[in-house]
Design an enzyme around this catalytic site. Structure first.
Site, PDB file in Angstrom:
ATOM      1  N   ASP A  40      -7.414   2.796 -15.550  1.00 28.94           N
ATOM      2  CA  ASP A  40      -8.857   2.992 -15.412  1.00 28.94           C
ATOM      3  C   ASP A  40      -9.179   4.459 -15.207  1.00 28.94           C
ATOM      4  O   ASP A  40      -8.308   5.276 -14.945  1.00 28.94           O
ATOM      5  CB  ASP A  40      -9.364   2.227 -14.179  1.00 28.94           C
ATOM      6  CG  ASP A  40      -9.324   0.740 -14.389  1.00 28.94           C
ATOM      7  OD1 ASP A  40      -9.484   0.307 -15.531  1.00 28.94           O
ATOM      8  OD2 ASP A  40      -9.133   0.013 -13.400  1.00 28.94           O
ATOM      9  N   LYS A  62     -12.406   4.903 -20.785  1.00 29.06           N
ATOM     10  CA  LYS A  62     -13.083   5.792 -21.741  1.00 29.06           C
ATOM     11  C   LYS A  62     -14.174   5.075 -22.517  1.00 29.06           C
ATOM     12  O   LYS A  62     -14.252   3.864 -22.544  1.00 29.06           O
ATOM     13  CB  LYS A  62     -12.047   6.293 -22.759  1.00 29.06           C
ATOM     14  CG  LYS A  62     -11.296   7.516 -22.297  1.00 29.06           C
ATOM     15  CD  LYS A  62     -11.079   8.529 -23.395  1.00 29.06           C
ATOM     16  CE  LYS A  62     -10.019   8.241 -24.406  1.00 29.06           C
ATOM     17  NZ  LYS A  62      -8.778   8.876 -24.326  1.00 29.06           N
ATOM     18  N   ASP A  95      -6.709  -0.331  -4.470  1.00 25.43           N
ATOM     19  CA  ASP A  95      -5.971  -1.592  -4.468  1.00 25.43           C
ATOM     20  C   ASP A  95      -6.528  -2.454  -5.592  1.00 25.43           C
ATOM     21  O   ASP A  95      -7.748  -2.563  -5.732  1.00 25.43           O
ATOM     22  CB  ASP A  95      -6.157  -2.305  -3.121  1.00 25.43           C
ATOM     23  CG  ASP A  95      -5.354  -3.590  -3.076  1.00 25.43           C
ATOM     24  OD1 ASP A  95      -4.165  -3.529  -2.721  1.00 25.43           O
ATOM     25  OD2 ASP A  95      -5.901  -4.651  -3.437  1.00 25.43           O
ATOM     26  N   THR A 123      -6.427   1.134  -0.510  1.00 25.14           N
ATOM     27  CA  THR A 123      -7.814   1.099  -0.949  1.00 25.14           C
ATOM     28  C   THR A 123      -8.573   2.332  -0.416  1.00 25.14           C
ATOM     29  O   THR A 123      -8.176   2.927   0.596  1.00 25.14           O
ATOM     30  CB  THR A 123      -8.477  -0.217  -0.515  1.00 25.14           C
ATOM     31  OG1 THR A 123      -9.717  -0.349  -1.204  1.00 25.14           O
ATOM     32  CG2 THR A 123      -8.731  -0.284   0.985  1.00 25.14           C
ATOM     33  N   MET A 175     -19.191   1.322  -4.307  1.00 23.12           N
ATOM     34  CA  MET A 175     -20.176   1.324  -5.406  1.00 23.12           C
ATOM     35  C   MET A 175     -21.599   1.315  -4.854  1.00 23.12           C
ATOM     36  O   MET A 175     -22.445   0.523  -5.279  1.00 23.12           O
ATOM     37  CB  MET A 175     -19.965   0.102  -6.318  1.00 23.12           C
ATOM     38  CG  MET A 175     -18.617   0.145  -7.021  1.00 23.12           C
ATOM     39  SD  MET A 175     -18.304  -1.292  -8.039  1.00 23.12           S
ATOM     40  CE  MET A 175     -17.677  -2.448  -6.814  1.00 23.12           C
TER      41      MET A 175
HETATM   42  N1  SAH Z   1      -9.999  -0.864  -6.322  1.00 24.51           N
HETATM   43  C1  SAH Z   1     -10.678   0.305  -5.745  1.00 24.51           C
HETATM   44  C2  SAH Z   1     -12.188   0.135  -5.773  1.00 24.51           C
HETATM   45  C3  SAH Z   1     -12.760   0.069  -7.173  1.00 24.51           C
HETATM   46  S1  SAH Z   1     -14.502  -0.090  -7.185  1.00 24.51           S
HETATM   47  C4  SAH Z   1     -10.150   0.537  -4.336  1.00 24.51           C
HETATM   48  O1  SAH Z   1      -9.471  -0.335  -3.783  1.00 24.51           O
HETATM   49  O2  SAH Z   1     -10.411   1.604  -3.777  1.00 24.51           O
HETATM   50  C5  SAH Z   1     -15.034   1.576  -7.399  1.00 24.51           C
HETATM   51  C6  SAH Z   1     -15.601   2.126  -6.110  1.00 24.51           C
HETATM   52  O3  SAH Z   1     -14.540   2.385  -5.197  1.00 24.51           O
HETATM   53  C7  SAH Z   1     -16.324   3.446  -6.242  1.00 24.51           C
HETATM   54  O4  SAH Z   1     -17.677   3.244  -6.605  1.00 24.51           O
HETATM   55  C8  SAH Z   1     -16.223   3.982  -4.838  1.00 24.51           C
HETATM   56  O5  SAH Z   1     -17.136   3.354  -3.978  1.00 24.51           O
HETATM   57  C9  SAH Z   1     -14.829   3.522  -4.430  1.00 24.51           C
HETATM   58  N2  SAH Z   1     -13.773   4.514  -4.708  1.00 24.51           N
HETATM   59  C10 SAH Z   1     -12.694   4.343  -5.476  1.00 24.51           C
HETATM   60  N3  SAH Z   1     -11.924   5.455  -5.492  1.00 24.51           N
HETATM   61  C11 SAH Z   1     -12.557   6.350  -4.700  1.00 24.51           C
HETATM   62  C12 SAH Z   1     -12.277   7.688  -4.300  1.00 24.51           C
HETATM   63  N4  SAH Z   1     -11.181   8.337  -4.699  1.00 24.51           N
HETATM   64  N5  SAH Z   1     -13.151   8.280  -3.469  1.00 24.51           N
HETATM   65  C13 SAH Z   1     -14.249   7.652  -3.022  1.00 24.51           C
HETATM   66  N6  SAH Z   1     -14.573   6.392  -3.366  1.00 24.51           N
HETATM   67  C14 SAH Z   1     -13.726   5.749  -4.188  1.00 24.51           C
END
Ligand code: SAH
Length: 253
Positions: A40, A62, A95, A123, A175
């Protein structure tokens, strides 16, 4: 005898939020053995750099593989690569089991009779709380931790606002940048104190990581300052010792 290719289980792997130091050894080993890595947009550059040169890299974040409409196309691609007998790693930010559409991809594999394994990752909320110098749970403060989305398929996501508005509650909201004003309105309508601490952590685990420490009253303004991905930690303020570190001494809204 059969000329069917040997089919390997698809590995759903969590890349963590960005830096290589937040990757598990299990995922590192899976990447080393991968023939195809389907990833992703939120997977960090440091982690992408660990994919072996010989492995094919497919970026489904992409254009053409855009967010929601393309999920069936992504599912079909995972299935096709696995059916071809390749060692597939499906690499997701953070995660894979947290707001990662993991179930939809698993369902596609199950429908095709293919096996899978889940390799968890850190996460964003875990790493964000660490940056605040804070524990996500604390005896006497919060009996639970909520992991919420600001958006669902219907738009801004409704939540248990009354529960969330109680003093001491802690929630990690993903999000949620665009939902900041909605979140603020719903929480205040249900009695939340406008002075409730809120910290937005932007670009968690990346060089551009920024803490925006504010209150519920300042949430929309702080969200407007975030350009990168951000997780909202409701009910948590950075500890003073963390704020003293120059690189994290960020704008307050
Ligand atoms: N599976 C991911 C979440 C995916 S949903 C996890 O466990 O972290 C996408 C959202 O995750 C983004 O809109 C944001 O809110 C958060 N997110 C993911 N990576 C991030 C990062 N490096 N910094 C800040 N927020 C992040």
């Amino acid at each position: 005898m059969t000329d069917q290719p040997l089919v390997h289980p698809v590995l759903f792997a969590g890349a963590g939020p960005g830096a290589a130091e937040h990757l598990t050894l299990g995922v590192l080993h899976a990447l080393a053995a991968a023939e195809v890595v389907i990833h992703d947009r939120l997977v960090g550059a440091e982690v992408l750099a660990l994919i072996p040169a010989g492995a094919r890299r497919i970026d489904v974040g992409k254009e053409g593989f855009g967010p929601s409409a393309a999920q069936p196309a992504i599912n079909a691609r995972i299935v096709a690569e696995a059916q071809a007998g390749r060692r597939v790693v499906r690499l997701k930010g953070g995660d894979p089991g947290i707001f990662g559409r993991l179930d939809e991809e698993i369902a596609a594999l199950e429908a095709a009779g293919l096996a899978f394994r889940i390799l968890p990752g850190l996460t964003a909320a875990s790493v964000a709380a660490a940056s605040l110098g804070q524990s996500l749970t604390s005896r006497g403060r919060n009996r639970g931790l909520r992991i919420l989305t600001g958006h669902d398929m219907a738009g801004f996501a409704e939540q248990d606002w009354r529960g969330l508005a109680r003093p001491g509650e802690v929630a990690a909201i993903y999000m949620a940048k665009a939902a900041a004003r909605f979140l603020q309105g719903r929480l205040m309508m249900h009695g939340a104190d406008p002075a409730t601490p809120v910290t937005l952590v932007e670009n968690v685990s990346r060089r551009e990581e920024r803490l925006h420490a504010t209150t519920l009253a300042g949430l929309p303004t702080a969200a407007g300052l975030c350009q990168g991905p951000a997780v909202i930690l409701l009910g948590l303020a950075p500890r003073a010792a963390v704020l003293a570190l120059p690189q994290l001494n960020e704008a307050r809204a």
